[in-house]
Design a protein around this motif. Structure first.
Motif, PDB file in Angstrom:
ATOM      1  N   VAL A  51       0.745  -1.209   0.261  1.00  0.00           N
ATOM      2  CA  VAL A  51       0.058   0.094  -0.062  1.00  0.00           C
ATOM      3  C   VAL A  51       0.748   1.276   0.108  1.00  0.00           C
ATOM      4  CG1 VAL A  51      -1.847   1.363   1.245  1.00  0.00           C
ATOM      5  CG2 VAL A  51      -2.014  -1.251   1.037  1.00  0.00           C
ATOM      6  N   VAL A  52       1.742   1.368   0.967  1.00  0.00           N
ATOM      7  CA  VAL A  52       2.662   2.524   1.091  1.00  0.00           C
ATOM      8  C   VAL A  52       3.484   2.811  -0.169  1.00  0.00           C
ATOM      9  CG1 VAL A  52       4.182   3.935   2.567  1.00  0.00           C
ATOM     10  CG2 VAL A  52       2.531   2.452   3.548  1.00  0.00           C
ATOM     11  N   SER A  53       3.976   1.626  -0.570  1.00  0.00           N
ATOM     12  CA  SER A  53       4.996   1.893  -1.884  1.00  0.00           C
ATOM     13  C   SER A  53       4.043   2.110  -3.068  1.00  0.00           C
ATOM     14  CB  SER A  53       5.608   0.366  -2.141  1.00  0.00           C
ATOM     15  OG  SER A  53       4.718  -0.550  -2.651  1.00  0.00           O
ATOM     16  N   ASN A  54       2.822   1.557  -3.199  1.00  0.00           N
ATOM     17  CA  ASN A  54       2.109   2.204  -4.552  1.00  0.00           C
ATOM     18  C   ASN A  54       1.638   3.706  -4.398  1.00  0.00           C
ATOM     19  OD1 ASN A  54       2.107  -0.287  -5.607  1.00  0.00           O
ATOM     20  ND2 ASN A  54      -0.252  -0.397  -5.814  1.00  0.00           N
ATOM     21  N   ILE A  55       1.507   4.097  -2.909  1.00  0.00           N
ATOM     22  CA  ILE A  55       1.151   5.445  -2.781  1.00  0.00           C
ATOM     23  C   ILE A  55       2.359   6.264  -3.331  1.00  0.00           C
ATOM     24  CG2 ILE A  55       0.556   7.183  -1.140  1.00  0.00           C
ATOM     25  CD1 ILE A  55      -1.297   5.185   0.313  1.00  0.00           C
ATOM     26  N   LEU A  56       3.549   6.124  -2.600  1.00  0.00           N
ATOM     27  CA  LEU A  56       4.846   6.846  -2.720  1.00  0.00           C
ATOM     28  C   LEU A  56       5.266   6.800  -4.309  1.00  0.00           C
ATOM     29  CD1 LEU A  56       7.033   5.982   0.117  1.00  0.00           C
ATOM     30  CD2 LEU A  56       5.439   7.948  -0.007  1.00  0.00           C
ATOM     31  N   VAL A 125      -3.069   8.441  -7.081  1.00  0.00           N
ATOM     32  CA  VAL A 125      -2.569   8.014  -5.682  1.00  0.00           C
ATOM     33  C   VAL A 125      -3.859   7.276  -4.920  1.00  0.00           C
ATOM     34  CG1 VAL A 125      -2.069   8.743  -3.022  1.00  0.00           C
ATOM     35  CG2 VAL A 125      -1.103   9.943  -5.143  1.00  0.00           C
ATOM     36  N   VAL A 126      -5.108   7.471  -5.028  1.00  0.00           N
ATOM     37  CA  VAL A 126      -6.098   6.746  -4.416  1.00  0.00           C
ATOM     38  C   VAL A 126      -6.255   5.388  -5.249  1.00  0.00           C
ATOM     39  CG1 VAL A 126      -8.523   6.644  -3.990  1.00  0.00           C
ATOM     40  CG2 VAL A 126      -7.218   9.019  -3.731  1.00  0.00           C
ATOM     41  N   ALA A 127      -6.380   5.569  -6.578  1.00  0.00           N
ATOM     42  CA  ALA A 127      -6.199   4.105  -7.317  1.00  0.00           C
ATOM     43  C   ALA A 127      -5.189   3.415  -6.708  1.00  0.00           C
ATOM     44  CB  ALA A 127      -6.446   4.632  -8.555  1.00  0.00           C
ATOM     45  N   SER A 128      -3.889   3.831  -6.869  1.00  0.00           N
ATOM     46  CA  SER A 128      -2.639   2.814  -6.398  1.00  0.00           C
ATOM     47  C   SER A 128      -2.945   2.357  -4.915  1.00  0.00           C
ATOM     48  CB  SER A 128      -1.290   3.976  -6.506  1.00  0.00           C
ATOM     49  OG  SER A 128      -1.221   4.316  -7.799  1.00  0.00           O
TER      50      SER A 128
END
Length: 225
Positions: A51-56, A125-128
Motif C-alpha cells: 500500500v505505502v509503496s504504491n502510494i509513494l 494516488v487513491v487508485a494506487s
C-alpha cells in the motif's frame, strides 16, 4: 468510479490474485504457511509495504525519469521493508522471530515491484492505494488460507500460538481438534506444494463453472426476449 475501484478489489482478491493467479511470491508462500498465524502475519506485513509503496510511487511518478525509476523503486521498497522489519521487531517480536529472514525478503517479492511498475506509475494516488490494498489482502488471504489448511491437517489446530505471536487479544482465534495427532507431511514442504496444487485446481474448476454459467445465460437471453 465505484465500478473501477470494485474491479480493482475483485482483481486483487480473486481474478489477479498474487498467489493463485499470478503465481508470484511462492517462496514465502511455501516457507511461512506452516500455520495460519504465520501466514496472516506475513501477509499483513507485505500488505503494508504494498500500500505505502504504491502510494509513494504514484506520488513521484512524474518526478522520476524512466531511465532510473526501477532503481528508485527498489530503494523505496527496501526502505519500507526495513521500517516494517524494525516495527515488527519492536512490537511483534515473537512473530518477528518466527518469520525471521522472510520479512527482509519482502524486498524481492515480485508482486510489490510489479504493482509499482504495472499500476502505480500509471495511476493516481487513491487508485494506487486501493490496488495495493486489494493485492495485499488477496496475498494475505491466500497465505492465511493455505496456512490454516496445513496447520489443521498437520497438527489439528487453528491459529495456534496466535496470542503469543500477535498478542493476547487474538487468543479467541486459537482452536484445537481433540484426539487428532496430525499428519506431519502437511507442515513439511511437500505438503505445502500439494495444498497449493489442490487449491489452484479448485480455483480453475470454479472459474470454468462460472464461465459456463455466464455463457449459458448469454445464449438464453435472446431466446427469452
Amino acid at each position: 468510479m465505484s465500478e473501477f475501484y470494485g474491479k480493482l478489489m475483485k482483481d486483487g482478491l480473486w481474478e489477479n490474485n498474487v498467489v493463485f493467479s499470478q503465481m508470484l511470491a511462492l517462496c514465502p508462500t511455501m516457507a511461512v504457511t506452516t500455520s495460519g498465524t504465520n501466514g496472516l502475519g506475513m501477509g499483513l506485513a507485505t500488505t503494508a509495504v504494498l500500500v505505502v509503496s504504491n502510494i509513494l510511487v504514484s506520488m513521484i511518478r512524474h518526478t522520476v525519469s524512466s531511465q532510473v525509476r526501477i532503481p528508485v523503486f527498489v530503494v523505496l521498497i527496501a526502505t519500507l521493508v526495513t521500517v516494517v522489519d524494525m516495527a515488527m521487531n519492536a512490537w511483534l517480536h515473537e512473530l518477528y522471530k518466527v518469520l525471521g529472514l522472510f520479512i527482509a525478503l519482502i524486498v524481492v517479492n515480485c508482486a510489490i515491484l510489479g504493482r509499482a511498475e504495472a499500476f502505480a506509475v500509471k495511476n493516481g494516488v487513491v487508485a494506487s492505494a486501493v490496488d495495493g490494498l486489494a493485492m495485499g489482502l488477496g496475498f494475505t488471504g491466500a497465505l492465511t488460507f493455505i496456512g490454516l489448511i496445513r496447520e489443521f491437517l498437520g497438527s489439528g489446530t487453528l491459529f495456534a500460538q496466535a496470542s503469543n505471536l500477535l498478542g493476547p487479544s487474538f487468543a479467541f482465534l486459537e482452536m484445537k481438534l481433540p484426539g487428532y495427532g496430525g499428519a506431519l507431511l502437511m507442515i513439511l514442504p511437500p505438503g505445502g506444494f500439494a495444498i497449493l496444487g489442490f487449491l489452484l485446481a479448485g480455483k480453475r474448476v470454479m472459474e470454468q463453472r462460472m464461465a459456463d454459467k455466464a455463457a449459458a445465460a448469454g445464449e438464453g437471453a435472446p431466446a427469452a426476449a
